[in-house]
Write a protein that holds these residues in place. Structure first.
Motif, short mmCIF file in Angstrom:
data_model
loop_
_atom_site.label_atom_id
_atom_site.label_comp_id
_atom_site.label_asym_id
_atom_site.label_seq_id
_atom_site.Cartn_x
_atom_site.Cartn_y
_atom_site.Cartn_z
N ALA A 172 107.62 28.25 -68.28
CA ALA A 172 107.70 29.23 -69.47
C ALA A 172 109.00 30.10 -68.50
CB ALA A 172 105.92 30.72 -69.31
N THR A 173 109.54 31.17 -69.62
CA THR A 173 111.00 30.98 -69.43
C THR A 173 110.48 32.61 -69.25
OG1 THR A 173 112.20 29.65 -70.17
CG2 THR A 173 112.89 31.67 -70.16
N VAL A 174 110.23 34.03 -68.32
CA VAL A 174 110.01 34.51 -68.52
C VAL A 174 111.12 35.76 -68.47
CG1 VAL A 174 108.77 36.68 -67.53
CG2 VAL A 174 107.93 34.37 -66.99
N VAL A 175 111.21 36.29 -69.50
CA VAL A 175 112.47 37.35 -70.07
C VAL A 175 112.16 38.86 -69.50
CG1 VAL A 175 112.81 35.93 -71.78
CG2 VAL A 175 111.37 37.97 -72.83
N GLY A 176 110.66 39.21 -69.36
CA GLY A 176 110.83 40.21 -68.82
C GLY A 176 111.00 40.80 -67.44
N LYS A 177 110.06 41.67 -66.83
CA LYS A 177 109.31 41.56 -65.32
C LYS A 177 108.70 40.72 -64.84
CE LYS A 177 108.34 45.84 -65.61
NZ LYS A 177 107.32 47.19 -64.70
N PRO A 178 109.32 40.16 -63.41
CA PRO A 178 109.83 40.03 -62.60
C PRO A 178 111.23 39.59 -62.40
CG PRO A 178 108.55 38.62 -61.86
CD PRO A 178 108.10 38.83 -62.95
N ASP A 179 112.52 39.29 -63.94
CA ASP A 179 113.08 38.20 -64.31
C ASP A 179 114.76 39.01 -63.20
OD1 ASP A 179 114.92 36.52 -64.53
OD2 ASP A 179 115.28 37.88 -66.69
N ALA A 180 115.16 38.72 -62.69
CA ALA A 180 116.62 39.09 -62.27
C ALA A 180 116.97 39.80 -62.89
CB ALA A 180 116.98 38.34 -61.30
N ALA A 181 116.81 39.04 -63.92
CA ALA A 181 118.01 39.16 -65.19
C ALA A 181 118.00 40.69 -65.77
CB ALA A 181 118.43 38.15 -66.12
N PHE A 182 116.72 40.47 -66.17
CA PHE A 182 116.25 42.07 -66.61
C PHE A 182 116.47 43.16 -65.74
CE2 PHE A 182 112.48 44.82 -67.89
CZ PHE A 182 112.78 45.04 -69.41
#
Length: 260
Positions: A172-182
């Protein structure tokens, strides 16, 4: 430190009750001139809805300072050029995605997963699985394993994300935490280099591990979903552990550290 990112649920409040010292800490950070943003994986409310709820608790937090997984998901779908999305998200946040068509199944570009509580069932998982096997991308607002309520920990959507990943063989692509870009987006809004930002959270993996992965410092609080055993099992090592948000001003060396 030149900027602070605060998790919300479990750090500033649990359910509809602010944690002791939360309001006073926000005042002291403001008085010290430290920019503060709020980063949350809450997937059942938009930033505006969150802001309204927090202010009702007596926490003076403007909508513009809240960075949520919901708004991050909308931005991601826009950048991907998604046209038809199969939604498994709370009804309250659907207006945030009004620019995208709602897919029925195999015609989906993306499958978007958020918290839908007791609406999870086998038939829904089967429908999402078929769309993913037909080529849709799996996008998750987050993959938290559990969250804290007044009566203990409750299962979060990470279990369903993991099940779909295992069944389809696609991550999956995770868009919230822990994503560094977020994290980087929130730090950039403050105009602060990530190396000079601290992230305060109650989740050893998403908050602290995510912060450190983004080049920031992670301060863990012993409130919310914090458990000694979970910290002991984790490979993540916080830069500091404090009792609660009320202890943050003292840890930062700010004057007049007292809980409201």
């Amino acid at each position: 430190m030149q900027g602070v990112l605060l998790d919300i649920d479990g750090v500033l409040h649990v359910d509809d009750a602010p944690l002791p010292g939360a309001g006073r800490t926000l005042e002291q950070l403001h008085d010290a001139g430290l920019p503060v943003r709020f980063v949350t994986n809450t997937s059942t409310r938009t930033a505006a809805q969150l802001g309204e709820r927090l202010r009702a608790m007596g926490l003076d937090i403007p909508d513009r300072a809240i960075f949520s997984a919901v708004s991050a998901a909308r931005r991601y779908l826009e950048t991907r050029g998604a046209r038809r999305v199969l939604f498994a998200v709370a009804d309250a946040i659907r207006p945030e995605f009004s620019a995208f068509g709602a897919a029925d199944g195999d015609d989906a570009d993306c499958v978007l997963i958020g918290d839908i509580g007791e609406r999870w069932n086998h038939a829904l998982l089967e429908r999402l699985f078929r769309a993913l096997m037909a080529g849709a991308e799996l996008v998750a607002l987050h993959r938290n394993r559990y969250w804290q309520t007044h009566d203990g920990l409750r299962l979060d959507i990470g279990a369903y994300v993991a099940a779909l990943e295992a069944a389809t063989g696609h991550a999956a692509t995770v868009v919230g935490k822990p994503d560094a870009a977020f994290f980087a987006l929130a730090a950039g809004d403050m105009g602060v280099d990530p190396a000079h930002v601290i992230v305060v959270g109650d989740d050893i993996e998403s908050d602290i591990g995510g912060a450190q992965g983004a080049g920031m410092h992670g301060v863990l609080v012993r409130t919310g979903k914090y458990r000694d055993a979970l910290v002991a099992r984790s490979e993540v090592r916080p830069d500091a552990i404090i009792d609660s948000i009320a202890a943050l001003p003292g840890w930062l060396g700010l004057a007049n550290d007292r809980a409201r």
